[in-house]
Design a protein around this motif. Structure first.
Motif, PDB file in Angstrom:
ATOM      1  N   SER A  43       0.798  -1.224   0.000  1.00 49.85           N
ATOM      2  CA  SER A  43       0.000   0.000   0.000  1.00 49.85           C
ATOM      3  C   SER A  43       0.831   1.276   0.000  1.00 49.85           C
ATOM      4  O   SER A  43       0.348   2.312  -0.437  1.00 49.85           O
ATOM      5  N   GLU A  44       2.062   1.231   0.480  1.00 51.16           N
ATOM      6  CA  GLU A  44       2.868   2.460   0.526  1.00 51.16           C
ATOM      7  C   GLU A  44       3.615   2.734  -0.776  1.00 51.16           C
ATOM      8  O   GLU A  44       4.331   3.706  -0.873  1.00 51.16           O
ATOM      9  N   THR A  45       3.458   1.891  -1.792  1.00 53.37           N
ATOM     10  CA  THR A  45       4.155   2.111  -3.051  1.00 53.37           C
ATOM     11  C   THR A  45       3.319   2.957  -3.993  1.00 53.37           C
ATOM     12  O   THR A  45       2.094   3.032  -3.890  1.00 53.37           O
ATOM     13  N   GLY A  46       4.014   3.607  -4.913  1.00 54.98           N
ATOM     14  CA  GLY A  46       3.353   4.449  -5.891  1.00 54.98           C
ATOM     15  C   GLY A  46       4.323   4.827  -6.990  1.00 54.98           C
ATOM     16  O   GLY A  46       5.402   4.252  -7.102  1.00 54.98           O
ATOM     17  N   TYR A  47       3.930   5.824  -7.779  1.00 61.92           N
ATOM     18  CA  TYR A  47       4.781   6.285  -8.872  1.00 61.92           C
ATOM     19  C   TYR A  47       4.422   7.715  -9.232  1.00 61.92           C
ATOM     20  O   TYR A  47       3.373   8.219  -8.850  1.00 61.92           O
ATOM     21  N   CYS A  48       5.307   8.349  -9.988  1.00 62.87           N
ATOM     22  CA  CYS A  48       5.060   9.713 -10.448  1.00 62.87           C
ATOM     23  C   CYS A  48       4.210   9.644 -11.712  1.00 62.87           C
ATOM     24  O   CYS A  48       4.615   9.061 -12.713  1.00 62.87           O
ATOM     25  N   GLY A  49       3.044  10.222 -11.688  1.00 65.22           N
ATOM     26  CA  GLY A  49       2.145  10.217 -12.832  1.00 65.22           C
ATOM     27  C   GLY A  49       2.641  11.082 -13.977  1.00 65.22           C
ATOM     28  O   GLY A  49       2.170  10.954 -15.100  1.00 65.22           O
ATOM     29  N   LEU A  50       3.609  11.936 -13.720  1.00 62.63           N
ATOM     30  CA  LEU A  50       4.169  12.793 -14.767  1.00 62.63           C
ATOM     31  C   LEU A  50       4.838  11.973 -15.861  1.00 62.63           C
ATOM     32  O   LEU A  50       4.762  12.307 -17.032  1.00 62.63           O
ATOM     33  N   ALA A  51       5.434  10.862 -15.498  1.00 61.75           N
ATOM     34  CA  ALA A  51       6.139  10.015 -16.456  1.00 61.75           C
ATOM     35  C   ALA A  51       5.247   8.959 -17.079  1.00 61.75           C
ATOM     36  O   ALA A  51       5.700   8.186 -17.914  1.00 61.75           O
ATOM     37  N   GLY A  52       3.995   8.894 -16.712  1.00 62.91           N
ATOM     38  CA  GLY A  52       3.111   7.868 -17.230  1.00 62.91           C
ATOM     39  C   GLY A  52       3.106   6.642 -16.343  1.00 62.91           C
ATOM     40  O   GLY A  52       3.876   6.527 -15.398  1.00 62.91           O
ATOM     41  N   ARG A  53       2.218   5.721 -16.636  1.00 62.10           N
ATOM     42  CA  ARG A  53       2.088   4.501 -15.844  1.00 62.10           C
ATOM     43  C   ARG A  53       3.247   3.559 -16.130  1.00 62.10           C
ATOM     44  O   ARG A  53       3.562   3.302 -17.287  1.00 62.10           O
ATOM     45  N   PRO A  54       3.888   3.021 -15.094  1.00 59.25           N
ATOM     46  CA  PRO A  54       4.983   2.079 -15.319  1.00 59.25           C
ATOM     47  C   PRO A  54       4.466   0.750 -15.874  1.00 59.25           C
ATOM     48  O   PRO A  54       3.302   0.404 -15.688  1.00 59.25           O
ATOM     49  N   GLY A  55       5.352   0.027 -16.527  1.00 62.59           N
ATOM     50  CA  GLY A  55       5.000  -1.280 -17.067  1.00 62.59           C
ATOM     51  C   GLY A  55       4.842  -2.296 -15.951  1.00 62.59           C
ATOM     52  O   GLY A  55       4.943  -1.966 -14.776  1.00 62.59           O
TER      53      GLY A  55
END
Length: 59
Positions: A43-55
């Protein structure tokens, strides 16, 4: 790339700059671009939406 918010805070953000044009670190969940990782990941993981969704996560 999926990261924990703790790890993301040590990555540079291309949108945040100081008054002398030096880049600042990621703000994690305090940023409007931060996206939570999909179900199935911690639950604590995420990503920067600026770069798009990761594979898909590679093992």
């Amino acid at each position: 790339m999926y990261l924990t918010e703790r790890d993301a805070k040590f990555k540079y953000c291309p949108l945040l700059k100081t008054h002398d044009d030096k880049m600042k670190f990621c703000q994690g969940a305090m940023c409007m671009m931060w996206r939570a990782a999909p179900a199935g990941l911690p639950s604590e993981t995420g990503y920067c939406g600026l770069a798009g969704r990761p594979g898909p996560k590679e093992s």
